[in-house]
Design a protein around this motif. Structure first.
Motif, short mmCIF file in Angstrom:
data_model
loop_
_atom_site.label_atom_id
_atom_site.label_comp_id
_atom_site.label_asym_id
_atom_site.label_seq_id
_atom_site.Cartn_x
_atom_site.Cartn_y
_atom_site.Cartn_z
N LEU A 269 -7.50 24.06 3.06
CA LEU A 269 -6.10 24.17 3.44
C LEU A 269 -5.26 23.42 2.40
O LEU A 269 -5.44 22.22 2.21
CB LEU A 269 -5.89 23.58 4.84
CG LEU A 269 -4.43 23.53 5.35
CD1 LEU A 269 -3.84 24.93 5.46
CD2 LEU A 269 -4.36 22.79 6.68
N VAL A 270 -4.36 24.14 1.74
CA VAL A 270 -3.54 23.55 0.66
C VAL A 270 -2.09 23.53 1.15
O VAL A 270 -1.48 24.57 1.33
CB VAL A 270 -3.65 24.36 -0.64
CG1 VAL A 270 -3.01 23.59 -1.79
CG2 VAL A 270 -5.11 24.67 -0.96
N GLU A 271 -1.54 22.32 1.36
CA GLU A 271 -0.20 22.18 1.93
C GLU A 271 0.35 20.82 1.51
O GLU A 271 -0.33 19.79 1.65
CB GLU A 271 -0.29 22.29 3.46
CG GLU A 271 0.97 21.93 4.21
CD GLU A 271 2.10 22.91 3.98
OE1 GLU A 271 3.06 22.50 3.30
OE2 GLU A 271 2.02 24.05 4.46
N ASP A 272 1.57 20.80 0.96
CA ASP A 272 2.15 19.53 0.51
C ASP A 272 2.84 18.77 1.62
O ASP A 272 3.01 17.56 1.54
CB ASP A 272 3.13 19.78 -0.64
CG ASP A 272 4.35 20.58 -0.18
OD1 ASP A 272 4.15 21.69 0.36
OD2 ASP A 272 5.48 20.11 -0.36
N ASN A 273 3.24 19.45 2.69
CA ASN A 273 3.94 18.80 3.79
C ASN A 273 2.94 18.17 4.75
O ASN A 273 2.05 18.85 5.27
CB ASN A 273 4.81 19.83 4.53
CG ASN A 273 5.62 19.21 5.64
OD1 ASN A 273 5.09 18.89 6.69
ND2 ASN A 273 6.92 19.06 5.41
N ALA A 274 3.08 16.85 4.97
CA ALA A 274 2.09 16.12 5.77
C ALA A 274 2.02 16.64 7.20
O ALA A 274 0.93 16.74 7.78
CB ALA A 274 2.44 14.63 5.78
N ILE A 275 3.16 16.98 7.81
CA ILE A 275 3.16 17.46 9.19
C ILE A 275 2.48 18.82 9.27
O ILE A 275 1.63 19.08 10.14
CB ILE A 275 4.61 17.55 9.74
CG1 ILE A 275 5.27 16.16 9.67
CG2 ILE A 275 4.61 18.08 11.16
CD1 ILE A 275 4.59 15.09 10.46
N ASN A 276 2.87 19.73 8.37
CA ASN A 276 2.25 21.05 8.36
C ASN A 276 0.75 20.96 8.09
O ASN A 276 -0.05 21.71 8.64
CB ASN A 276 2.91 21.94 7.30
CG ASN A 276 4.35 22.26 7.63
OD1 ASN A 276 4.77 22.10 8.78
ND2 ASN A 276 5.11 22.69 6.65
N LEU A 277 0.37 20.02 7.22
CA LEU A 277 -1.04 19.83 6.91
C LEU A 277 -1.81 19.39 8.15
O LEU A 277 -2.91 19.87 8.43
CB LEU A 277 -1.19 18.78 5.80
CG LEU A 277 -2.57 18.64 5.18
CD1 LEU A 277 -2.95 19.90 4.42
CD2 LEU A 277 -2.60 17.45 4.22
N LYS A 278 -1.22 18.47 8.91
CA LYS A 278 -1.89 18.00 10.12
C LYS A 278 -1.99 19.10 11.17
O LYS A 278 -3.03 19.28 11.80
CB LYS A 278 -1.13 16.80 10.69
CG LYS A 278 -1.82 16.17 11.90
CD LYS A 278 -1.20 14.84 12.27
CE LYS A 278 -1.99 14.19 13.41
NZ LYS A 278 -1.45 12.86 13.77
N ASP B 96 -11.20 21.30 4.76
CA ASP B 96 -10.96 20.41 3.63
C ASP B 96 -9.51 20.63 3.22
O ASP B 96 -8.98 21.73 3.38
CB ASP B 96 -11.91 20.72 2.47
CG ASP B 96 -11.99 19.58 1.48
OD1 ASP B 96 -11.31 18.56 1.69
OD2 ASP B 96 -12.73 19.71 0.49
N THR B 97 -8.84 19.59 2.72
CA THR B 97 -7.41 19.71 2.44
C THR B 97 -7.09 19.34 1.00
O THR B 97 -7.80 18.57 0.36
CB THR B 97 -6.59 18.81 3.38
OG1 THR B 97 -6.97 17.45 3.18
CG2 THR B 97 -6.80 19.19 4.83
N ALA B 98 -6.00 19.92 0.51
CA ALA B 98 -5.44 19.58 -0.80
C ALA B 98 -3.92 19.60 -0.65
O ALA B 98 -3.39 20.36 0.18
CB ALA B 98 -5.90 20.55 -1.86
N GLN B 99 -3.21 18.78 -1.43
CA GLN B 99 -1.76 18.67 -1.26
C GLN B 99 -0.96 19.30 -2.38
O GLN B 99 0.26 19.22 -2.38
CB GLN B 99 -1.38 17.19 -1.10
CG GLN B 99 -1.94 16.58 0.20
CD GLN B 99 -1.43 15.17 0.44
OE1 GLN B 99 -1.46 14.35 -0.46
NE2 GLN B 99 -0.97 14.91 1.65
N ASN B 100 -1.65 19.94 -3.33
CA ASN B 100 -0.94 20.69 -4.36
C ASN B 100 -1.91 21.65 -5.04
O ASN B 100 -3.13 21.58 -4.82
CB ASN B 100 -0.27 19.76 -5.39
CG ASN B 100 -1.26 18.82 -6.05
OD1 ASN B 100 -2.18 19.27 -6.75
ND2 ASN B 100 -1.09 17.53 -5.81
N GLY B 101 -1.37 22.52 -5.88
CA GLY B 101 -2.19 23.55 -6.50
C GLY B 101 -3.23 23.00 -7.46
O GLY B 101 -4.34 23.53 -7.55
N ILE B 102 -2.90 21.93 -8.17
CA ILE B 102 -3.86 21.35 -9.12
C ILE B 102 -5.08 20.82 -8.37
O ILE B 102 -6.23 21.06 -8.78
CB ILE B 102 -3.18 20.22 -9.93
CG1 ILE B 102 -2.04 20.78 -10.78
CG2 ILE B 102 -4.19 19.49 -10.80
CD1 ILE B 102 -1.21 19.73 -11.48
#
Length: 850
Positions: free
Chosen positions: A505-514, A528-534
């Motif tokens: 799951l790739v999402e920069d917004n902490a709330i949306n990620l949760k 598994d999570t990532a917060q940006n494309g890189i």
């Protein structure tokens, strides 16, 4: 003469001493002295002279010279001896110092080694115990057969890793003669299957064939140390895998002899690798010894593995040896006598008698695997035909006017001629006509799985096939007439629909990620999570995912660009990418298609839409079913929240439904949301003051997405308008919209506060439990729980420890809340020694205050 002439010319006299041998043989010394008058040619003319006998004087002088010479030689010898003695003394002193230093270093090294082994063993065992305990916890749920099989692989791998960790400890124990063996009852087939599970992924990556061939005559129940046997097999199989680049690895077990109480088994691990030259055979099983030519040094290793294998086998009263041809492969053999339990009946009770009524066809390109299946099925009573290609199957049908029908077909999906439509067409007809068709595929080979589905096969097994699993399938089908496919589907419905499916799951917004993570985890997804494309690109290169869920608008590298880069390495079928965006699909879909994105989800994300998209992309290959309602919810609380009317600014019912009815998780997310955007109004103002419209738009986009996911509809709309005004760089519109957005945010937080107030009964209940803990019965219960926790910590049991501390926590006074939190954190991180120290302190403090 020349000397005399010179002497005469200088001094006017000549003098010479002669040593003369007389006719009788005696020796005399004569001194000849004369006064010189002239020299003519060689003649000397003298005026007077004398000849004197000086024998005694000269002999005495000779003796004196000899004595002096001898004395000098002895003095020189004495000096040399003294020097040698001094050097030897210095060497001896230095040697003594070196020996003493070496002794101290050895003692220090032994202490360091013992400390290191103790620490590393403890540190690795703790997380390993956590892995095993977690597997046990998950396996207690209602899972499908495939899910349980995967968890068994994880659990068995953890156990085997624990065994490998002990290799160094075992070697030390072997040297000290303190290695211990246990005697327990076990099935050798289970041990071999566990070993094969460990190497499945590596075997698949190297494109090798792993064949497990256990003779049917091998007894079912043996008595010995399965851990040591597994250790030897793991070591030999690991070596075979290391030195084999193409071909096959065979693990073969057969019986060599048996009496009433013992059965001697011969194990063989054969590979088609680089082989070993004969000159290395004699020292191959010595400690710290490796095949030391230039070719093999590239493979590394400590040289301890085979030495430990030899020691273990010899301590089990067995023997180990090797046969190998350079460049053609190796076979490592070992034979060991085992105690065994005689079956009550002469025939194996596991094998149904009905098997002898059925005909089976085995199609395998690999000759060793084909031979293994033929012998195994024949031993179970089947009438077996074996073929090595799909073309042979086709020829068989053309040569017979009446096509042969088989009750069982086992076919490898890696056959080279399955691309031929004539072959696949005939095989499709076999699928419908045969009673049971089993397709075999290698782990991780989706092309082989897809090939099986194309010809209509619904039953697939991963190679190497486990005898116990195959036997269970055949018994269910032929003996009990069970539709195994329906059974599996029924089991799959009862468990979590996406259990163990790895998704990024790739999402920069902490709330949306949760929110996204919780949605996926509740369906059993391994998130598994990532917060940006890189970060996403880096993660897909390190781990295999079933799918990627990626936000389109992110800092550093957006979702479309990241997807375009990922597509350079992974195809659409091997790694589906599902885009997530608050923008309409029509706005971005063309760019998504060009980047290789498979599907598109509109934010705020709906649980059903999310799982439908996942099922469409990965359901076919992973056997995933539609997600059912969330399990294990408190029905009364769930009904209460579902029937609540919407609070101002918040649609509570929709928000909880989005999370599958998990009101507690929704409450946590609301709390995080209000904290996350406390400074939103001030931050946007500063960005606009600096003319950073892009930053303001990005921040507004983040608030909009989070608001949508918590079902704050009014805030979602106002944040959306503010975002658009920022992109348009419209100062007046931005200033007009900022206050309404802040007002809507504050309304959401007030309603969130009211909702969180509904969660207080749980806290009241904890206070009641703590009050009860103040009574004698409560104190006794708490003491009992603390003693139970100490026992589970001593056993390094994370599952039991967490269960006990959950019961303890509400009974402990609030004054000790920090200590109980620290204790729980240490248990969660498998820091059992620290947890024991925490618990001792807590017990002491509680005891003081009673």
């Amino acid at each position: 003469r020349k000397g005399l002439r010179q002497q005469g010319e200088e001094k006017g006299v000549v003098e010479a001493i002669y040593k003369v041998r007389l006719p009788g043989g005696s020796i005399v010394w004569l001194k000849d002295q004369a006064t010189v008058t002239a020299f003519k040619k060689d003649n000397i003319y003298i005026s007077s002279g004398s000849l004197t006998i000086v024998t005694k004087e000269m002999e005495a002088e000779e003796e004196l010279i000899k004595a002096q010479k001898m004395l000098k030689e002895k003095a020189r010898a004495l000096n040399l001896a003294r020097k040698i003695q001094e050097e030897n003394s210095a060497r001896l002193s230095y040697a003594i110092e070196q020996i003493e230093a070496a002794r101290k270093d050895a003692e220090k090294a032994n202490r360091a080694k013992s400390e290191f082994l103790a620490v590393i063993s403890h540190e690795i065992r703790n997380p390993m115990n956590g892995i095993v305990g977690t597997c046990d916890l998950i396996m207690a749920d209602d899972l499908s057969r495939q899910q349980k099989e995967y968890l068994e692989i994880v659990k068995n791998s953890a156990f085997s890793l624990l065994g490998l960790i002990n290799d160094i400890l075992d070697f030390s124990k072997i040297e000290a003669g303190k290695l211990e063996f246990q005697e327990v009852q076990f099935d050798v087939r289970d041990v071999v299957d566990e070993v094969s599970d460990i190497f499945l992924e590596l075997i698949s990556k190297k494109n090798l064939e792993l064949i497990v061939d256990i003779d049917p005559d091998v007894p079912v129940q043996l008595i010995s140390d399965p851990m040591r046997l597994r250790q030897v097999l793991i070591n030999l199989t690991s070596n075979a895998l290391k030195f084999t680049h193409q071909g096959e690895i065979i693990i073969r077990v057969e019986q060599s002899r048996r009496d009433r109480s013992h059965a001697e088994l011969i194990f063989r691990v054969t590979d088609t690798g680089i082989g070993i030259a004969p000159q290395y055979f004699d020292n191959l099983f010595d400690s710290f010894t490796q095949v030391n030519d230039g070719l093999n040094r590239e493979y590394g290793g400590t040289g301890l593995g085979l030495a430990i294998c030899r020691q273990i086998i010899e301590m089990m009263n067995g023997a180990i040896w090797v046969e190998s041809v350079k460049g053609e492969g190796s076979s490592f053999y070992f034979k060991v006598p085992f105690k065994y339990i005689q079956p009550k009946k002469t025939e194996d009770p596991r094998i149904p008698a009905v098997f002898n009524q059925y005909r089976a066809l085995v199609v395998q390109e690999n000759k060793s695997s084909l031979q293994m299946f033929r012998q195994l099925l024949c031993s179970w009573g089947f009438t077996v035909e074996a073929m090595s290609s799909g073309r042979q199957v086709l020829d068989m049908f053309f040569q017979n006017s009446i096509s042969k029908e088989f009750d069982l077909v086992i076919m490898d999906m890696g056959l080279g001629d399955l691309a031929d439509e004539k072959v696949t067409g005939k095989i499709k007809s076999m699928v419908t006509s045969s009673g049971l068709f089993i397709a075999l595929s290698r782990m991780g080979r989706n092309d082989e799985v897809n090939q099986a589905k194309e010809i209509g096969v619904d039953r697939s097994l991963t190679k190497p096939v486990k005898q116990s699993l195959l036997l269970e399938i055949l018994k269910n089908h032929f003996e009990h007439d069970v539709d195994t496919d329906k059974t599996e589907k029924k089991q799959a419905h009862s468990g979590k629909p996406f259990s163990n499916t790895p998704v990024l799951l790739v999402e920069d917004n902490a709330i949306n990620l949760k929110i996204g993570s919780e949605m996926l985890r509740m369906a059993g997804v391994d998130v598994d999570t990532a917060q940006n494309g890189i970060e996403a690109i880096e993660k897909v290169q390190k781990k295999d995912y079933a799918a990627v869920l990626i936000d389109i608008q992110m800092p550093h590298l957006d979702g479309i660009e990241a997807s375009r880069i990922i597509r350079q390495q992974f195809s659409k079928t091997s790694l589906p990418i599902i885009a997530m965006s608050a923008h309409a699909k029509s706005d971005n879909w063309k760019a998504c298609l060009e980047a290789g994105i498979n599907d598109y989800i509109l934010k705020p994300i709906s649980r059903n839409v999310l799982f439908t998209a996942l099922k469409n992309q990965i359901g076919a290959s992973h056997g995933i079913l539609s997600p059912g309602p969330a399990a294990n919810q408190d029905e009364s609380r769930k009904a209460f929240f579902e029937n609540m009317e919407s609070l101002p600014g918040l649609n509570i019912k929709e928000g909880i439904e989005r999370l599958g009815g998990a009101a507690d998780i929704y409450a946590d997310i609301l709390n995080d949301f209000c904290k996350e955007y406390t400074t939103f109004h001030k931050r946007v103002k500063h960005l606009i003051a600096d003319s950073d419209f892009k930053g303001a738009a990005t921040l507004s986009h983040s608030l909009k997405g989070a608001a949508g996911n918590i079902s704050a509809v009014r805030l979602f709309d106002s944040a959306k308008s503010l975002e658009q005004a920022c992109w348009n760089k419209n100062y007046d519109e931005i200033n007009r919209l900022l206050d309404p957005v802040q007002s809507d945010y504050q309304e959401v937080c007030r309603s969130a506060g009211q909702f969180l107030g509904q969660m207080k009964p749980g806290k009241i209940k904890k206070k009641a439990i703590r009050a009860e803990a103040g009574t004698k019965d409560g104190a006794d219960t708490l003491t009992f729980l603390m003693e139970s926790l100490m026992n589970s910590l001593e056993q390094c049991d994370p599952v039991q420890s967490e269960s006990v501390i959950e019961k303890m926590e509400p009974m402990v006074d609030a004054a000790w809340s920090k200590q109980i939190s620290s204790l729980a954190a240490n248990i969660k991180n498998y820091q059992f020694d620290a947890a024991k120290a925490n618990l001792k302190t807590l017990m002491k403090n509680i005891q003081k205050n009673r």
